[in-house]
Design a protein around this motif. Structure first.
Motif: not given
Length: 404
Positions: A259-270
């Motif tokens: 039910g959430f939209d607009g939350i930015e997803v980032k990569v903390s480790e790769t």
């Protein structure tokens, strides 16, 4: 006519300066950072690390604690720093007064001289070996956030936590992404906090693990960002030319399903290990150089994922150094771009003025060196082409204006 000639002269002078200058490979890349782990007994002092990051044009770093020596060394360096509340004290900062004391002693003395931009409350708590930790996570996050405001510290410091890809129950195709049912209630509480504070959701995403587990099923080119057919999500018809972006979009879909939209997803480790055990297929210096070099090139291009193409994906590479005291398989001690003596394990084009790559990939015959030289030159050529296009456009516009 004189005005036209002056414009032409300025344009060509700028182009000549750009093409001849030794611009840093990562200059202006604000979506790239690196993890500065310290599970080792042979690392350079923090002051030297700051020098290394600066010479490599890296402006963002993440540490796994709040080591005061590190925080002091990063003061006035202009390097943004993410710090971490260790998992073992989550049950303490679950108490508002303990959280206030932690922020007062661990954060307040170092800001604003040290540019702390985020506090990560724990690391991979949702999938930690100790299942009791998860109950403390959301209260701890809220308490740390409130303590920052209460103490009058820079309110731009965001509070969140990184998760492993194991929080997902389904991830393929990306549109099928969903969180494990057993964590959905607490995950919903956490996402509600992120939404209200406009904080990002961080994910530790390693295509290497997927390839290691199923090398016969997953094309190596696909996980290394090399040209490949990739895959098409049958629901969205979005094309994915690499696995990392597919992993990230699976998380975006999982968040949306709660039910959430607009939350930015980032990569903390790769990242990718340069060495591994016999059963760790793909753990080679060449593959590590290819993966990280191609990733950096995409960072320069400010790419987004197929689901969010206009939102540049922020990525923190793992890791800065090889860490000799890390437990587990050989790969765990060989994710670093640099050896502890600051020699490059392999060259991905970082603008580092120290020594060249170490013996792991030394010598012009090593394919990893040529691969990354190509990656660097390709990235630089992309920018030079862009500048040429802009100047050409301006020239054409000027001439067209004069004709008309």
């Amino acid at each position: 006519m004189a005005t036209f000639i002056r414009r032409m002269a300025i344009g060509y002078a700028f182009l000549a300066l750009f093409l001849s200058s030794d611009t840093g490979f990562l200059l202006g890349v604000d979506s790239f950072g690196i993890n500065y782990g310290q599970v080792a007994d042979n690392l350079p002092p923090p002051e030297k690390v700051v020098e290394l990051l600066t010479s490599s044009k890296i402006t963002k770093a993440r540490i796994y604690d709040t080591n005061p020596q590190v925080l002091s060394a990063f003061a006035n360096s202009n390097i943004e720093l993410i710090v971490t509340v260790e998992n073992q004290i989550l049950n303490q900062v679950d108490d508002p007064q303990e959280a206030l004391q932690w922020v007062n002693s661990r954060i307040k003395p170092f800001v604003p001289q040290t540019k702390i931009t985020e506090i990560h409350v724990g690391n991979e708590v949702f999938t930690d070996d100790d299942p009791t930790l998860i109950q403390y996570l959301v209260p701890a996050v809220v308490n740390i956030h409130n303590a920052i405001s209460q103490l009058g510290i820079n309110t731009n410091i965001l509070v969140t936590t990184p998760s492993s890809q194991a929080v997902l129950d389904q991830s393929y195709p990306p549109s099928n992404g969903s969180f494990k049912s057993e964590i959905s209630e607490i995950m919903t509480q956490f996402l509600n906090f992120l939404s209200s504070t406009k904080s990002p959701f961080w994910i530790n995403a390693y295509p290497f693990f997927a390839y290691k587990d199923e090398p016969s099923q997953i094309p190596l080119e696909y996980v290394l960002f090399n040209p490949s057919p990739g895959m098409v999500d049958p629901v969205t018809n979005l094309h994915y030319d690499n696995m990392l972006y597919a992993m990230v979009d699976a998380v975006v879909f999982a968040i949306q399903k709660l039910g959430f939209d607009g939350i930015e997803v980032k990569v903390s480790e790769t990242g990718w290990p340069s060495k591994g055990d016999s059963d760790e297929t793909g753990a080679t210096a060449q593959n590590a150089a290819t993966y990280n070099g191609n990733l950096l090139r995409r960072q320069i291009a400010k790419e987004g994922t197929p689901l969010r193409p206009k939102m540049s994906l922020e990525v923190y590479l793992f890791a800065l150094f090889n860490e000799d005291l890390k437990p587990g398989p050989t790969s765990e001690r060989n994710y670093g771009l640099f050896q502890p003596d600051e020699r490059m394990v392999y060259d991905v084009g970082l603008s580092n003025s120290k020594s060249s790559a170490s013996s792991v990939t030394s010598g012009s015959s090593d394919p990893s060196v040529s691969l990354n030289s190509s990656a660097r030159k390709g990235a630089e050529n992309d920018y030079k082409s862009l500048i040429c296009w802009v100047l050409g456009y301006l020239l054409t516009s000027t001439l067209w204006g004069r004709v008309n």
